[in-house]
Each structure stands twice: as C-alpha cells, then as structure tokens.
Motif scaffolding. Structure first.
Motif, short mmCIF file in Angstrom:
data_model
loop_
_atom_site.label_atom_id
_atom_site.label_comp_id
_atom_site.label_asym_id
_atom_site.label_seq_id
_atom_site.Cartn_x
_atom_site.Cartn_y
_atom_site.Cartn_z
N UNK A 45 104.77 -56.80 -87.58
CA UNK A 45 104.27 -55.54 -87.42
C UNK A 45 105.23 -54.51 -87.26
N UNK A 46 106.14 -54.78 -86.33
CA UNK A 46 107.27 -53.74 -86.25
C UNK A 46 108.05 -53.59 -87.51
N UNK A 47 108.31 -54.57 -88.31
CA UNK A 47 109.09 -54.51 -89.48
C UNK A 47 108.14 -53.77 -90.55
N UNK A 48 106.74 -54.10 -90.67
CA UNK A 48 106.25 -53.36 -91.54
C UNK A 48 105.94 -51.89 -91.37
N UNK A 49 105.91 -51.80 -90.00
CA UNK A 49 105.64 -50.02 -89.54
C UNK A 49 107.18 -49.53 -90.01
N UNK A 50 108.04 -49.98 -90.25
CA UNK A 50 109.39 -49.15 -90.16
C UNK A 50 109.57 -49.11 -91.86
N UNK A 51 109.01 -50.29 -92.52
CA UNK A 51 109.18 -50.20 -93.78
C UNK A 51 108.13 -49.11 -94.30
N UNK A 52 106.82 -48.91 -93.80
CA UNK A 52 106.04 -47.72 -94.50
C UNK A 52 106.45 -46.49 -93.87
N UNK A 53 107.23 -46.30 -92.82
CA UNK A 53 107.46 -44.90 -92.31
C UNK A 53 108.75 -44.48 -92.63
N UNK A 54 110.10 -45.55 -93.21
CA UNK A 54 110.91 -45.05 -93.61
C UNK A 54 111.50 -45.66 -94.96
N UNK A 55 112.94 -46.17 -95.05
CA UNK A 55 113.07 -46.76 -96.52
C UNK A 55 112.44 -48.01 -96.42
N UNK B 239 107.23 -59.41 -102.07
CA UNK B 239 107.63 -58.64 -100.97
C UNK B 239 107.95 -57.13 -101.39
N UNK B 240 108.64 -57.07 -102.52
CA UNK B 240 109.20 -55.57 -102.69
C UNK B 240 107.85 -54.97 -103.05
N UNK B 241 107.07 -55.49 -103.74
CA UNK B 241 105.93 -54.82 -104.47
C UNK B 241 104.97 -54.37 -103.31
N UNK B 242 104.66 -55.27 -102.29
CA UNK B 242 103.75 -55.02 -101.35
C UNK B 242 104.38 -53.90 -100.30
N UNK B 243 105.35 -53.90 -100.00
CA UNK B 243 106.36 -52.94 -98.91
C UNK B 243 106.21 -51.61 -99.89
N UNK C 197 96.34 -55.36 -93.50
CA UNK C 197 96.83 -54.72 -94.87
C UNK C 197 97.78 -55.32 -95.64
N UNK C 198 98.64 -55.84 -94.78
CA UNK C 198 100.02 -56.66 -95.70
C UNK C 198 99.59 -58.12 -95.94
N UNK C 199 98.63 -58.67 -95.30
CA UNK C 199 98.21 -59.99 -95.65
C UNK C 199 97.19 -59.80 -96.79
N UNK C 200 96.34 -58.75 -96.77
CA UNK C 200 95.46 -58.72 -97.90
C UNK C 200 96.09 -58.23 -99.24
#
Length: 236
Positions: free
Chosen positions: A153-163, A182-186, A226-229
């Motif tokens: 969750x921490x990694x996904x949050x950073x991916x969504x809010x930064x680079x 993973x690239x497409x989902x992120x 949302x990531x899993x979906x």
C-alpha cells in the motif's frame, strides 16, 4: 520488520448451508441419516434438528463438526464452505491439519498456530512459496497472510502521488507479476489519481482545495483493492 497479519480467526468456519442441504439430498439422506452417520463414525452425538438448523443457516458447525459432516456427506470440507477469507479457512477447505501444513512448509507447528491466530509472519520466501502452493492461495491472499499489505500500500501510494516509474521495481519485489503488467497498472493508477485531484481543483481556492484533498484521500484509501482489480487478481 515483521508486521501483523489478519487480526485473529473467526470462531466458526464460513459454512455454506445450501451446499450442505444440496449434497445431503443428492445422496438421498435425511437429516436423521446424517446425524446418525456423524455419531457412528466420529463419536459426536447430534440430533437431526441440529443438522436441520445448519442447513437453515440458523447455526453453523464447529471445525470438528464440519469435518465430520463432510465425512458423512462423502465430500471434501471445502465443498461445505463459503469463500475462504482467512488462513485458517483456506486450510480447513482442504481438510489439512495445522501440524501437517506446518511440516509441509517447513515451519514450526507452534509458530504456524500463532500465525493463524493473528500473529506475525516470520517465515522465509521459500516458506511463503510453499504456503501458497499447499493452500492454492491467490496472490492477494498470500501478500496479506505474509504481512506485506502495508508495504505494498505504501509503495502504491508513492507511485500514484509521485513518479510511478520509480516504483515498478520495488512493487515487483513484493508482487511477482510481469514487469510490463506492473508498468501499465502503476501508470494507470498514477493517471487516475492525478485526474481525481485535478478535477476538484481550480483557482477558486480553499473550498475546492479541501474537496480535492478528500477525493485524493478516498482514492488512496482504496488503492490496494484497485491495484488488485487492475492487475486482474481479485482482492479477498
């Protein structure tokens, strides 16, 4: 540092009352036949009314009763369960004893028992892989049971809010999915988060900024599901 897994297990397994009734009727048995079979084979005196109450959803069998009921109905315990949601339930669905599963994955039985009771995952990557194989765990469940939900969750949050590009590799170390996927989902999560924020922002100032903040927090609160979906893997 180890983190907590799910907080304990339910006292009763997620019983599928309709499946029990359907299986009994397919065998041409009455509740009295089932009660007698359980008492004779497992030494558990039960009344037909108890079996009827199980099938009506008024009561649920204990783990021992569920195992006995499965024996009486000539089926696997998993056929009498709803969708498993805990480590205990996944194991029960396969009819595995906790000690047997612990040995299969190379874990101390007492340590495994603590894990099912809501303790911390202290196993190795090899043991995690063995656990997933033994219980046929979907990937989201494996991540949750081995205590990596918070990190993901921490990694996904950073991916969504930064680079987002910087988080493809770290997320891949937690979730063994193809890099391209993973690239497409992120990238999609990042784009949707930014769009959510932009949709509620304009030069109007304070009220819109507060609304944007609420929308952003709501998006991030649900980012793991949302990531899993989006990864095509159902969240348990």
């Amino acid at each position: 540092m180890p983190v907590h897994t799910q907080a304990g297990e339910p006292r009763r397994p997620p019983f599928d009352a309709e499946a029990a009734r359907r299986l009994r009727e397919a065998l041409g048995m009455t509740p009295a036949h089932v009660a007698y079979g359980i008492a004779a084979a497992y030494g558990m005196p039960l009344s037909p009314a108890t079996v009827t109450a199980w099938e009506a959803g008024e009561r649920a069998p204990s783990e021992a009763e569920l195992t006995a009921l499965a024996g009486a109905l000539w089926c696997a315990p998993g056929e009498l369960l709803g969708a498993p949601g805990t480590l205990h339930e996944y194991r029960l669905a396969l009819g595995l004893a906790a000690a047997d599963l612990a040995r299969r994955i190379g874990m101390d039985p007492a340590g495994y028992a603590r894990l099912e009771a809501g303790g911390r995952w202290r196993g190795t990557e090899r043991q995690a892989a063995a656990l997933a194989e033994a219980l046929a765990l979907p990937l989201p469940a494996l991540i949750r049971f081995t205590g990596r939900d918070a990190l993901l969750t921490e990694l996904l949050t950073s991916a969504a809010t930064t680079r987002w590009q910087a988080y493809v590799r770290p997320v891949g170390k937690v979730v063994p999915l193809p890099k391209a996927q993973l690239r497409e989902v992120l990238q999609d999560l990042h784009a949707d988060y930014q769009a959510t924020m932009a949709a509620t922002l304009h030069w109007g100032g304070g009220e819109r900024a507060e609304e944007s903040g609420r929308a952003g927090r709501a998006f991030l609160d649900g980012i793991l599901t949302e990531f899993w979906a989006r990864a095509g893997t159902a969240h348990p």
